[in-house]
Motif scaffolding. Structure first.
Motif, PDB file in Angstrom:
ATOM      1  N   GLU A 136     -38.800  47.981 -23.439  1.00 48.80           N
ATOM      2  CA  GLU A 136     -39.331  47.828 -22.097  1.00 48.80           C
ATOM      3  C   GLU A 136     -40.794  47.381 -22.143  1.00 48.80           C
ATOM      4  O   GLU A 136     -41.599  47.903 -22.923  1.00 48.80           O
ATOM      5  N   TYR A 137     -41.107  46.407 -21.308  1.00 44.99           N
ATOM      6  CA  TYR A 137     -42.460  45.859 -21.229  1.00 44.99           C
ATOM      7  C   TYR A 137     -42.957  45.943 -19.791  1.00 44.99           C
ATOM      8  O   TYR A 137     -42.161  45.947 -18.853  1.00 44.99           O
ATOM      9  N   VAL A 138     -44.269  45.968 -19.641  1.00 43.54           N
ATOM     10  CA  VAL A 138     -44.886  45.926 -18.323  1.00 43.54           C
ATOM     11  C   VAL A 138     -45.157  44.464 -17.986  1.00 43.54           C
ATOM     12  O   VAL A 138     -45.843  43.761 -18.734  1.00 43.54           O
ATOM     13  N   LEU A 139     -44.582  44.000 -16.878  1.00 44.70           N
ATOM     14  CA  LEU A 139     -44.704  42.594 -16.501  1.00 44.70           C
ATOM     15  C   LEU A 139     -46.071  42.297 -15.888  1.00 44.70           C
ATOM     16  O   LEU A 139     -46.578  43.038 -15.046  1.00 44.70           O
ATOM     17  N   ASP A 140     -46.650  41.182 -16.323  1.00 46.55           N
ATOM     18  CA  ASP A 140     -47.931  40.728 -15.781  1.00 46.55           C
ATOM     19  C   ASP A 140     -47.955  39.215 -15.854  1.00 46.55           C
ATOM     20  O   ASP A 140     -47.124  38.600 -16.541  1.00 46.55           O
ATOM     21  N   ALA A 189     -47.005  44.809 -23.072  1.00 44.05           N
ATOM     22  CA  ALA A 189     -47.079  43.913 -21.910  1.00 44.05           C
ATOM     23  C   ALA A 189     -46.352  42.603 -22.180  1.00 44.05           C
ATOM     24  O   ALA A 189     -46.457  42.030 -23.266  1.00 44.05           O
ATOM     25  N   LEU A 190     -45.589  42.146 -21.189  1.00 40.51           N
ATOM     26  CA  LEU A 190     -44.965  40.830 -21.210  1.00 40.51           C
ATOM     27  C   LEU A 190     -45.734  40.000 -20.189  1.00 40.51           C
ATOM     28  O   LEU A 190     -45.684  40.282 -18.994  1.00 40.51           O
ATOM     29  N   ILE A 191     -46.455  39.011 -20.690  1.00 42.25           N
ATOM     30  CA  ILE A 191     -47.343  38.240 -19.829  1.00 42.25           C
ATOM     31  C   ILE A 191     -46.829  36.820 -19.669  1.00 42.25           C
ATOM     32  O   ILE A 191     -46.584  36.112 -20.646  1.00 42.25           O
TER      33      ILE A 191
END
Length: 233
Positions: A82-86, A101-103
């Protein structure tokens, strides 16, 4: 033949021998043989009201917990992590990983009027499809070689109810959203569809063949069933 009665839909089939109730985001469907009467369906559904209510509650909780949203700070899965979308602006479109983070790097703006989240979602889906084709295709080749089977074609689609399919012509299709899952889960779906090249059904012999290569297939199937909300993104 389909018809709507009260708050559920009846779906009749000449090939069906038993009755079944399906609860999903579109509502309640009752699948029955063609000879079953409306009155029998009404009586059966009435007896199943408590079960239907429980399934609807579980489905709502599942959708709330696992439904993916394209917004900054949303939790987004990729290959089981799981990644935090940005997102941010940049010279060209790209996807980058920085820790958890997935940027999404947005390229120079064009003349269209789409808001950032829509542009990000469109590009992210395109990128994920490309990743899915590369990753899943490699696993298909790997397992086809081990199982000693051949398929005629390999495709990727946006299924809304399934993770994969295999036709009698040896055409295998996968839901590209499988790329959200861990590779062990992807392998289960690949093994499942490749096994249909031997048995184009879900008979005991089919499941025995799946279990030969994936002993914990029941746990993996349950995991995917809990992630049904993924296919709605």
């Amino acid at each position: 033949m389909n018809e709507t009665i009260e708050q559920y839909r009846i779906i009749r089939s000449a090939r069906r021998k038993t009755a079944a109730i399906q609860v999903d985001e579109k509502g309640v469907s009752v699948r029955v043989p063609v000879w079953v009467t409306d009155q029998w369906v009404r009586d059966w559904v009435a007896k199943k009201q408590d079960w239907i209510a429980r399934q609807q509650t579980l489905m709502a909780q599942n959708l709330e917990m696992f439904c993916l949203k394209t917004e900054k700070g949303a939790v987004f899965p990729f290959l089981g992590k799981e990644y935090v979308l940005d997102w941010c602006n940049g010279a060209r479109w790209d996807v980058q990983f920085e820790g958890d983070a997935l940027i999404v790097v947005m390229g120079k703006r064009r003349s269209n009027k789409k808001i950032d989240s829509e542009r990000v979602e469109a590009y992210l889906k395109k990128w994920l499809k490309e990743q899915a084709e590369q990753i899943i295709s490699e696993r298909v080749r790997y397992w086809a070689d081990i199982k000693g089977v051949q398929y005629n074609s390999l495709k990727y689609k946006s299924f809304k109810r399934r993770w994969g399919s295999c036709s009698a012509r040896g055409e295998i299709t996968f839901n590209w959203r499988l790329v959200f899952a861990d590779k062990n889960i992807i392998d289960y779906v690949v093994i499942h569809e490749l096994s249909h090249l031997t048995y184009l059904n879900h008979s005991p012999r089919f499941w025995a063949l799946v279990e030969k290569y994936c002993p914990d297939w029941k746990e993996k199937r349950s995991y995917l069933q809990s992630k049904n909300a993924w296919v709605l993104w």
